[in-house]
Motif scaffolding. Structure first.
Motif, PDB file in Angstrom:
ATOM      1  N   PHE A   6      -2.699  42.070  26.214  1.00 54.59           N
ATOM      2  CA  PHE A   6      -3.879  41.714  26.999  1.00 54.59           C
ATOM      3  C   PHE A   6      -5.050  41.531  26.049  1.00 54.59           C
ATOM      4  O   PHE A   6      -5.550  42.471  25.467  1.00 54.59           O
ATOM      5  N   ASP A  10      -7.845  36.967  27.866  1.00 57.61           N
ATOM      6  CA  ASP A  10      -7.300  37.292  29.182  1.00 57.61           C
ATOM      7  C   ASP A  10      -8.391  37.897  30.057  1.00 57.61           C
ATOM      8  O   ASP A  10      -8.502  37.589  31.239  1.00 57.61           O
ATOM      9  N   PHE A  11      -9.197  38.783  29.453  1.00 55.43           N
ATOM     10  CA  PHE A  11     -10.280  39.383  30.219  1.00 55.43           C
ATOM     11  C   PHE A  11     -11.201  38.309  30.752  1.00 55.43           C
ATOM     12  O   PHE A  11     -11.504  38.259  31.932  1.00 55.43           O
ATOM     13  N   LEU A  14      -9.199  35.988  33.374  1.00 53.13           N
ATOM     14  CA  LEU A  14      -8.634  36.560  34.593  1.00 53.13           C
ATOM     15  C   LEU A  14      -9.545  37.596  35.229  1.00 53.13           C
ATOM     16  O   LEU A  14      -9.988  37.442  36.368  1.00 53.13           O
ATOM     17  N   VAL A  15      -9.803  38.653  34.504  1.00 56.57           N
ATOM     18  CA  VAL A  15     -10.570  39.759  35.055  1.00 56.57           C
ATOM     19  C   VAL A  15     -11.995  39.334  35.363  1.00 56.57           C
ATOM     20  O   VAL A  15     -12.546  39.717  36.401  1.00 56.57           O
ATOM     21  N   HIS A  16     -12.571  38.530  34.506  1.00 60.77           N
ATOM     22  CA  HIS A  16     -13.938  38.077  34.720  1.00 60.77           C
ATOM     23  C   HIS A  16     -14.087  37.396  36.081  1.00 60.77           C
ATOM     24  O   HIS A  16     -15.026  37.663  36.828  1.00 60.77           O
ATOM     25  N   GLN A  18     -12.229  37.771  38.755  1.00 58.52           N
ATOM     26  CA  GLN A  18     -12.087  38.736  39.838  1.00 58.52           C
ATOM     27  C   GLN A  18     -13.330  39.611  39.964  1.00 58.52           C
ATOM     28  O   GLN A  18     -13.787  39.884  41.077  1.00 58.52           O
ATOM     29  N   LEU A  19     -13.887  40.041  38.837  1.00 60.05           N
ATOM     30  CA  LEU A  19     -15.110  40.834  38.893  1.00 60.05           C
ATOM     31  C   LEU A  19     -16.255  40.040  39.507  1.00 60.05           C
ATOM     32  O   LEU A  19     -17.033  40.562  40.306  1.00 60.05           O
TER      33      LEU A  19
END
Length: 155
Positions: A6, A10-11, A14-16, A18-19
């Motif tokens: 990860f 990826d952050f 993907l995560v960005h 969603q946040l």
């Protein structure tokens, strides 16, 4: 997903997203006070600043891709690329025509100031090129003793 696979790309990819969705939903539903939102914004800024500091590539460009060849661009443009710290994969890559940046506010007075500033920048670039063309003896900055510009010669 294993921690080692990860990456920061990826952050950001993907995560960005969603946040961002969660923050939008939370703000819309709860109408949070700015004092509660500000720490989230500052944390996001700090994360992005680190990527900018470590590997940002902000450049002026004059060519563009045309198929598998490079051709002269219509004008100079600003390119901003931020690579992932782990994989080197760009998570942000943006380009902006200089004229679009200058005209963004549609303020003629501001555009005139930008044009004047660009002329000063071009003067500095031409002086640097002139020093480079003079060879190894031209280790001095423009305006230092031993370096004359065309305007100085005419005086």
């Amino acid at each position: 997903m294993a921690d080692s696979s990860f990456t920061t790309a990826d952050f950001h990819n993907l995560v960005h997203k969603q946040l961002l969705n969660v923050v939008h939903e939370t703000l819309a539903e709860s109408k949070l006070d700015w004092a509660l939102v500000a720490p989230f914004l500052e944390t996001a800024r700090a994360m992005c600043r680190a990527d900018f500091r470590e590997g940002a590539q902000i450049r002026l460009h004059t060519v563009r891709a045309d198929g598998d060849q490079w051709v002269e661009a219509e004008e100079a443009y600003l390119g901003i690329a931020i690579p992932d710290r782990d994989s080197g994969e760009a998570w942000l890559s943006e380009t902006y025509w200089l004229s679009d940046v200058a005209l963004a506010d549609a303020d003629p007075a501001q555009v005139r100031r930008i044009v004047a500033g660009l002329r000063r920048s071009i003067g500095k670039l031409e002086a640097w090129l002139s020093n480079e063309d003079e060879g190894p003896a031209a280790d001095k900055r423009p305006g230092e003793s031993g370096s004359t510009s065309q305007g100085e010669e005419d005086a």
